[in-house]
Design a protein around this motif. Sequence first.
Motif, PDB file in Angstrom:
ATOM      1  N   PRO A 163       0.567  -1.256   0.134  1.00 23.02           N
ATOM      2  CA  PRO A 163       0.188  -0.644  -0.895  1.00 23.02           C
ATOM      3  C   PRO A 163       0.339   1.205  -0.363  1.00 23.02           C
ATOM      4  O   PRO A 163       1.987   1.614   0.834  1.00 23.02           O
ATOM      5  N   VAL A 164       0.162   2.102  -0.723  1.00 24.92           N
ATOM      6  CA  VAL A 164       1.050   3.379  -0.478  1.00 24.92           C
ATOM      7  C   VAL A 164       1.150   4.413   0.897  1.00 24.92           C
ATOM      8  O   VAL A 164       2.298   4.920   1.000  1.00 24.92           O
ATOM      9  N   ILE A 165       0.258   4.467   1.664  1.00 24.57           N
ATOM     10  CA  ILE A 165      -0.283   4.776   2.667  1.00 24.57           C
ATOM     11  C   ILE A 165      -0.626   4.110   3.311  1.00 24.57           C
ATOM     12  O   ILE A 165      -1.388   2.652   3.401  1.00 24.57           O
ATOM     13  N   SER A 166       0.679   3.995   4.663  1.00 24.80           N
ATOM     14  CA  SER A 166       0.722   2.906   6.001  1.00 24.80           C
ATOM     15  C   SER A 166      -1.223   2.831   6.592  1.00 24.80           C
ATOM     16  O   SER A 166      -1.158   3.842   7.050  1.00 24.80           O
ATOM     17  N   SER A 167      -1.723   2.252   6.745  1.00 25.78           N
ATOM     18  CA  SER A 167      -3.091   1.827   7.474  1.00 25.78           C
ATOM     19  C   SER A 167      -2.978   1.300   8.366  1.00 25.78           C
ATOM     20  O   SER A 167      -2.138   0.610   9.084  1.00 25.78           O
ATOM     21  N   GLY A 174      -2.101 -10.639   8.309  1.00 26.72           N
ATOM     22  CA  GLY A 174      -1.287 -10.664   7.430  1.00 26.72           C
ATOM     23  C   GLY A 174      -1.421  -8.803   6.804  1.00 26.72           C
ATOM     24  O   GLY A 174      -0.715  -8.424   5.965  1.00 26.72           O
ATOM     25  N   SER A 175      -2.735  -7.994   6.921  1.00 33.80           N
ATOM     26  CA  SER A 175      -2.547  -6.409   6.576  1.00 33.80           C
ATOM     27  C   SER A 175      -1.414  -5.773   7.460  1.00 33.80           C
ATOM     28  O   SER A 175      -1.277  -5.144   6.684  1.00 33.80           O
ATOM     29  N   GLN A 176      -1.531  -6.603   8.220  1.00 38.84           N
ATOM     30  CA  GLN A 176      -0.417  -5.412   9.815  1.00 38.84           C
ATOM     31  C   GLN A 176       0.743  -5.430   8.789  1.00 38.84           C
ATOM     32  O   GLN A 176       1.726  -4.657   8.776  1.00 38.84           O
ATOM     33  N   LEU A 177       1.646  -6.828   8.201  1.00 40.88           N
ATOM     34  CA  LEU A 177       2.378  -6.899   7.723  1.00 40.88           C
ATOM     35  C   LEU A 177       2.452  -6.288   6.661  1.00 40.88           C
ATOM     36  O   LEU A 177       4.326  -5.915   6.930  1.00 40.88           O
ATOM     37  N   ARG A 178       1.400  -6.390   6.362  1.00 43.56           N
ATOM     38  CA  ARG A 178       1.836  -5.833   4.666  1.00 43.56           C
ATOM     39  C   ARG A 178       1.725  -4.593   5.076  1.00 43.56           C
ATOM     40  O   ARG A 178       2.797  -3.918   4.110  1.00 43.56           O
ATOM     41  N   ASN A 179       1.324  -3.879   5.662  1.00 43.80           N
ATOM     42  CA  ASN A 179       1.842  -1.922   6.047  1.00 43.80           C
ATOM     43  C   ASN A 179       3.255  -1.805   6.443  1.00 43.80           C
ATOM     44  O   ASN A 179       3.884  -0.595   6.198  1.00 43.80           O
ATOM     45  N   LEU A 180       3.396  -2.608   7.283  1.00 45.04           N
ATOM     46  CA  LEU A 180       4.776  -2.540   7.811  1.00 45.04           C
ATOM     47  C   LEU A 180       6.048  -3.193   7.306  1.00 45.04           C
ATOM     48  O   LEU A 180       7.184  -2.222   7.632  1.00 45.04           O
TER      49      LEU A 180
END
Length: 313
Positions: A163-167, A174-180
């Motif tokens: 993602p361009v902007i971390s959420s 999985g989504s948290q690791l992808r943002n990190l």
Amino acid sequence: MMRFAIKRLLLAVPTLLAMLTVVFILVRLVPGDPAAVMLGDQASAEALAALRIQLGLDQPVLQQYLTFLGNILTGDFGVSMSTGRSVLHEVAQVLPWTLQLTAAAILIGSIFGLPLGVWAALRRNAWPDYLGRLLSLTGLSFPAFVSAILMLLVFAIQLNWFPVISSTNADDWGSQLRNLALPAFNLGLIMMAYVMRVTRSSMLGVMGEDYIRTARAKGIRPMRLILRHGLRNALIPIVTVVGLYFGTLIGNSVLTEIVFNRPGLGKLILGALNVRDYTLLQGLMIVFASCVIVVNLLTDLIYGLVDPRVKYQ
């Protein structure tokens, strides 16, 4: 070991007091009247005087210093002038995100930097060594905000892998690791460069010692020789670099959080600077410095675990 730990804790007390004194002086060396900056040029003299009394600026400097120390040591960091909430509350909202990013960067840097540094030392002046030097030089050459922008352009915008902007509202791991991932790898590559370079230098020095030649002559297996006799004795400089670089890593995390629009102390500092929130800035400086002191203390304790001889010094 307990006596060694207590000794290091006692040595951290004067460091903490010196840090608080420096923060107190730096905040009061800022040009201009804090009350005038907060209320603006159109504020009346009565309003300015009332705010100075509220901030304690009407008291003698020594009294201000003693009040400041007393409040900090009792856990009272004051109230943010821009939000009206406790400074500790403001910091507690974002500190976990910065610590998460910093810990992930240290983990990435250590996982990749240690084996690459050992490999480069064992294959000195061969292609793994030249490759390790190139990676280390590249990691040290790019400022954190430059590499962050490049990663954002390539992996988030062009390839659309992250993602361009971390959420921070991701529901699953999985989504948290992808943002990190991108922010952590950005700082982790810089950390890897430092760890790899120091590991290589330290291993080169250790592998040339007499006890290594003796162990090799006794027929000890190469892997045991490298890990138990080589790497273990080379860990002191590596632990030192990781501990010392922690402060730099937190500073770089400020820029990384801003580039990736990630919540953390970086955005909080930027917001406090924009509105001239001196109370919040003072609290953030103390939190930053306290984190560095705690990590340095932990580094000293790890010395005693890595090399038992340190405990008797």
